[in-house]
Scaffold this motif. Structure first.
Motif, PDB file in Angstrom:
ATOM      1  N   ASN A  52       0.830  -1.212   0.000  1.00  0.00           N
ATOM      2  CA  ASN A  52       0.000   0.000   0.000  1.00  0.00           C
ATOM      3  C   ASN A  52       0.863   1.260   0.000  1.00  0.00           C
ATOM      4  N   TYR A  55       2.449   1.829  -3.413  1.00  0.00           N
ATOM      5  CA  TYR A  55       1.512   2.412  -4.373  1.00  0.00           C
ATOM      6  C   TYR A  55       1.374   3.912  -4.153  1.00  0.00           C
ATOM      7  N   PHE A  64       6.314   1.421  -9.568  1.00  0.00           N
ATOM      8  CA  PHE A  64       5.535   0.585  -8.652  1.00  0.00           C
ATOM      9  C   PHE A  64       5.925  -0.880  -8.773  1.00  0.00           C
ATOM     10  N   VAL A  92      -5.409  -1.326 -10.004  1.00  0.00           N
ATOM     11  CA  VAL A  92      -4.052  -1.844 -10.198  1.00  0.00           C
ATOM     12  C   VAL A  92      -4.022  -3.291  -9.742  1.00  0.00           C
ATOM     13  N   THR A 127      -7.347  -2.472  -0.832  1.00  0.00           N
ATOM     14  CA  THR A 127      -6.527  -3.543  -1.387  1.00  0.00           C
ATOM     15  C   THR A 127      -7.081  -4.905  -0.980  1.00  0.00           C
TER      16      THR A 127
END
Length: 240
Positions: A52, A55, A64, A92, A127
């Motif tokens: 996290n 990102y 990334f 993503v 996420t």
């Protein structure tokens, strides 16, 4: 005739011993296969807190995917797919590109991050893990334009932002060798980075049964129920 009576029992005994020996070898092979079958699981831990943060700090997809592979503890390379669904929402996906086709298949998914712009200069991410990492599901994590954010996230807060990845970006298969080489160099220079003892402190863990490594311990997310070891005193009986 007497000689034949002596030879026949000997032949029978040799046949029985040979058969028993053959059975023993077959059994040994079966046990060997069972032993190897129990060690085929090569899943490794993934620190989602770091994912996290990576990102939030990333300058773009290439940055990334580099950060993700520095975090990942295994030998595989994690590829990345970035897709802007619209001006407010980005998805993503981290995945193992097993067939090297540069496309995301459901069985290959490792995690998904969804970013939503919720207002002027504000947003959130959430996420979720997939497959072996399906135990992880984060709460909504806040984003704000005043935070230390990389261009990949902060650019979405610009008033005239135009989605960059309407046509999804995916890690080119040819880049995987470079990512592996970079990670090997990173690990050699940072031996302490290979640490399987840390678990993510955000999110919830599911499927605790039978695997302490994947969700069996406590996490920093919500806790359900009471552990007997946490009780400091026995319940007192109420007297009417």
């Amino acid at each position: 005739m007497k000689q034949m009576r002596t030879i026949l029992p000997a032949l029978v005994l040799a046949t029985v011993v040979g058969a028993a020996s053959g059975c023993g070898k077959a059994d040994t092979g079966a046990r060997s296969n069972e032993r190897w079958a129990t060690t085929e699981d090569t899943r490794v831990d993934l620190d989602f807190d770091k994912i996290n943060e990576a990102y939030k700090a990333a300058e773009g997809p290439e940055d990334f995917e580099r950060r993700v592979n520095e975090i990942y503890q295994g030998s595989e390379v994690i590829s990345v797919a970035v897709h802007d669904l619209d001006a407010k929402t980005q998805v993503v996906t981290g995945f193992f590109d097993k067939n090297s086709d540069g496309a995301v298949q459901d069985p290959e998914k490792v995690f998904t991050i969804r970013r939503d712009v919720t207002g002027e200069g504000a947003g959130q991410i959430q996420t979720s893990g997939h497959g072996a990492y399906g135990y992880y599901h984060s709460p909504f994590l806040s984003l704000a334009s005043g935070m230390m954010l990389g261009a990949m996230v902060s650019s979405a807060f610009r008033p005239n932002y135009v989605p960059v990845y309407s046509q999804p970006y995916t890690t080119p298969p040819g880049r995987m060798a470079d990512l592996r080489t970079h990670r090997d160099t990173y690990r050699a220079a940072n031996p302490s980075s290979v640490d399987r003892s840390k678990a993510s402190q955000t999110g919830r863990r599911y499927n605790n049964v039978g695997n302490r490594r994947f969700g069996g311990g406590r996490s920093g997310g919500s806790s359900f129920g009471i552990h007997r070891s946490d009780r400091t005193s026995k319940p007192a009986r109420l007297v009417a």
